[in-house]
Design a protein around this motif. Sequence first.
Motif, PDB file in Angstrom:
ATOM      1  N   ILE A  81      29.884  20.411  20.281  1.00 35.83           N
ATOM      2  CA  ILE A  81      29.111  19.809  21.272  1.00 35.83           C
ATOM      3  C   ILE A  81      29.726  18.748  21.856  1.00 35.83           C
ATOM      4  N   ARG A  82      29.987  17.809  21.119  1.00 33.55           N
ATOM      5  CA  ARG A  82      30.768  16.504  21.775  1.00 33.55           C
ATOM      6  C   ARG A  82      31.975  16.873  22.531  1.00 33.55           C
ATOM      7  N   THR A  83      32.746  17.957  21.902  1.00 36.12           N
ATOM      8  CA  THR A  83      33.903  18.276  22.839  1.00 36.12           C
ATOM      9  C   THR A  83      33.490  18.688  24.324  1.00 36.12           C
ATOM     10  N   TYR A  84      32.266  19.694  24.193  1.00 38.01           N
ATOM     11  CA  TYR A  84      32.058  20.223  25.550  1.00 38.01           C
ATOM     12  C   TYR A  84      31.411  18.845  26.545  1.00 38.01           C
ATOM     13  N   LEU A  85      30.673  17.955  25.807  1.00 33.35           N
ATOM     14  CA  LEU A  85      30.122  16.823  26.500  1.00 33.35           C
ATOM     15  C   LEU A  85      31.218  15.820  27.027  1.00 33.35           C
ATOM     16  N   GLU A  86      32.317  15.559  26.264  1.00 35.95           N
ATOM     17  CA  GLU A  86      33.363  14.808  26.634  1.00 35.95           C
ATOM     18  C   GLU A  86      34.363  15.392  27.678  1.00 35.95           C
ATOM     19  N   SER A 118      27.006  18.595  35.568  1.00 34.20           N
ATOM     20  CA  SER A 118      26.283  17.701  36.318  1.00 34.20           C
ATOM     21  C   SER A 118      24.988  16.957  35.610  1.00 34.20           C
ATOM     22  N   ALA A 119      24.585  17.706  34.742  1.00 32.10           N
ATOM     23  CA  ALA A 119      23.645  17.232  33.913  1.00 32.10           C
ATOM     24  C   ALA A 119      23.075  18.077  32.748  1.00 32.10           C
ATOM     25  N   VAL A 120      22.319  17.321  31.735  1.00 32.43           N
ATOM     26  CA  VAL A 120      21.757  18.135  30.613  1.00 32.43           C
ATOM     27  C   VAL A 120      20.526  18.178  30.697  1.00 32.43           C
ATOM     28  N   VAL A 121      19.536  19.343  30.512  1.00 32.39           N
ATOM     29  CA  VAL A 121      18.256  19.225  30.256  1.00 32.39           C
ATOM     30  C   VAL A 121      17.962  19.091  28.889  1.00 32.39           C
ATOM     31  N   LEU A 122      17.207  17.974  28.422  1.00 29.33           N
ATOM     32  CA  LEU A 122      17.251  17.867  26.886  1.00 29.33           C
ATOM     33  C   LEU A 122      15.478  18.229  26.816  1.00 29.33           C
ATOM     34  N   ILE A 123      15.279  19.205  25.907  1.00 27.99           N
ATOM     35  CA  ILE A 123      13.900  19.798  25.581  1.00 27.99           C
ATOM     36  C   ILE A 123      13.351  19.090  24.392  1.00 27.99           C
ATOM     37  N   LEU A 124      12.403  18.861  24.457  1.00 31.71           N
ATOM     38  CA  LEU A 124      11.514  18.197  23.503  1.00 31.71           C
ATOM     39  C   LEU A 124       9.920  18.906  23.329  1.00 31.71           C
ATOM     40  N   ASP A 125       9.498  18.995  22.163  1.00 32.77           N
ATOM     41  CA  ASP A 125       8.348  19.521  21.845  1.00 32.77           C
ATOM     42  C   ASP A 125       7.410  18.605  21.938  1.00 32.77           C
ATOM     43  N   GLN A 144      20.085  11.096  18.474  1.00 42.48           N
ATOM     44  CA  GLN A 144      21.423  11.223  18.455  1.00 42.48           C
ATOM     45  C   GLN A 144      21.937  11.787  19.467  1.00 42.48           C
ATOM     46  N   PHE A 145      21.631  13.093  20.071  1.00 44.54           N
ATOM     47  CA  PHE A 145      21.924  13.771  21.426  1.00 44.54           C
ATOM     48  C   PHE A 145      21.790  12.964  22.370  1.00 44.54           C
ATOM     49  N   LEU A 146      20.551  12.389  22.584  1.00 44.66           N
ATOM     50  CA  LEU A 146      20.278  11.213  23.505  1.00 44.66           C
ATOM     51  C   LEU A 146      21.483  10.188  23.634  1.00 44.66           C
ATOM     52  N   ASP A 147      21.945   9.687  22.534  1.00 47.99           N
ATOM     53  CA  ASP A 147      23.062   8.675  22.451  1.00 47.99           C
ATOM     54  C   ASP A 147      24.360   9.282  22.969  1.00 47.99           C
ATOM     55  N   TRP A 148      24.709  10.537  22.523  1.00 52.87           N
ATOM     56  CA  TRP A 148      25.902  11.212  23.168  1.00 52.87           C
ATOM     57  C   TRP A 148      25.887  11.290  24.757  1.00 52.87           C
ATOM     58  N   LEU A 149      24.768  11.571  25.314  1.00 57.53           N
ATOM     59  CA  LEU A 149      24.663  11.853  26.744  1.00 57.53           C
ATOM     60  C   LEU A 149      24.648  10.267  27.257  1.00 57.53           C
ATOM     61  N   GLU A 150      24.320   9.117  26.632  1.00 54.21           N
ATOM     62  CA  GLU A 150      24.457   7.994  27.049  1.00 54.21           C
ATOM     63  C   GLU A 150      25.940   7.512  27.109  1.00 54.21           C
ATOM     64  N   GLU A 151      26.634   7.917  25.750  1.00 52.50           N
ATOM     65  CA  GLU A 151      27.923   7.428  25.548  1.00 52.50           C
ATOM     66  C   GLU A 151      28.838   8.258  26.425  1.00 52.50           C
ATOM     67  N   TYR A 152      28.506   9.458  26.901  1.00 52.11           N
ATOM     68  CA  TYR A 152      29.579  10.037  27.953  1.00 52.11           C
ATOM     69  C   TYR A 152      28.986   9.846  29.313  1.00 52.11           C
ATOM     70  N   ASN A 153      27.995   9.040  29.535  1.00 45.23           N
ATOM     71  CA  ASN A 153      27.551   8.924  30.828  1.00 45.23           C
ATOM     72  C   ASN A 153      27.101  10.213  31.684  1.00 45.23           C
ATOM     73  N   ILE A 154      26.319  11.074  30.926  1.00 43.39           N
ATOM     74  CA  ILE A 154      26.004  12.339  31.529  1.00 43.39           C
ATOM     75  C   ILE A 154      24.582  12.172  31.889  1.00 43.39           C
ATOM     76  N   PRO A 155      23.986  12.582  33.213  1.00 45.99           N
ATOM     77  CA  PRO A 155      22.798  12.576  33.712  1.00 45.99           C
ATOM     78  C   PRO A 155      21.935  13.446  32.890  1.00 45.99           C
ATOM     79  N   THR A 156      20.650  13.029  32.498  1.00 51.36           N
ATOM     80  CA  THR A 156      19.859  13.615  31.743  1.00 51.36           C
ATOM     81  C   THR A 156      18.423  14.157  32.416  1.00 51.36           C
TER      82      THR A 156
END
Length: 198
Positions: free
Chosen positions: A96-101, A107-114, A125-137
């Motif tokens: 996943i990190r390789t894909y995100l990086e 263009s963006a990641v839809v992060l799904i929570l219950d 942790q996933f939110l941190d990765w999105l912030e680290e790679y500056n990916i719109p969430t």
Amino acid sequence: MHIKSAQFLKSAVHPEHYPEESLPEIAFAGRSNVGKSSMINCLLGRRGLVRTSSTPGRTQLLNFFTINDAFQLVDLPGYGFAKVPLEVKRGWGPMIRTYLEKRRSLSAVVLILDIRRIPSEEDLQFLDWLEEYNIPTIPVVTKADKVTRGQRQAHLKKIAEACALPVDAFTLFSAASREGREEVWERIAQALHPEENP
């Protein structure tokens, strides 16, 4: 968004097997039992395009779909399910990190929570990765039909606090009632065409 076509393209693990970066991509991520496949099928209006399973953790590859010949939707493997084999768990993070990086067309990641659960360590942790790679969430709280309307704001507030995000950053969604479908599409359209939404 009107869905004219939705086709499975390919599955991949490593960058050399990803499709060409000819179209922008929207990826979907979440825990194994969060209802990700049901949400994608609801958004696309295609029953069974993305396989749903009574056994969470079945999606263990990056699955690419072409939508309207205009963008690609990427179904990321679910995380946090105890019964997934250990070697799969170990491979999930690097994959996943390789894909995100490396995926420039993302263009963006839809992060799904219950809505019924406080975000887990893996969610944060996933939110941190999105912030680290500056990916719109695009944070989406699904299974909204599982709690009463009176309970929703209290649940949403706890989730927002755990994620350190404002409550209005989240979209409430239900695959059963289709609530939130149009709002999610609006946010995806904004991510696909940021020049039209300054």
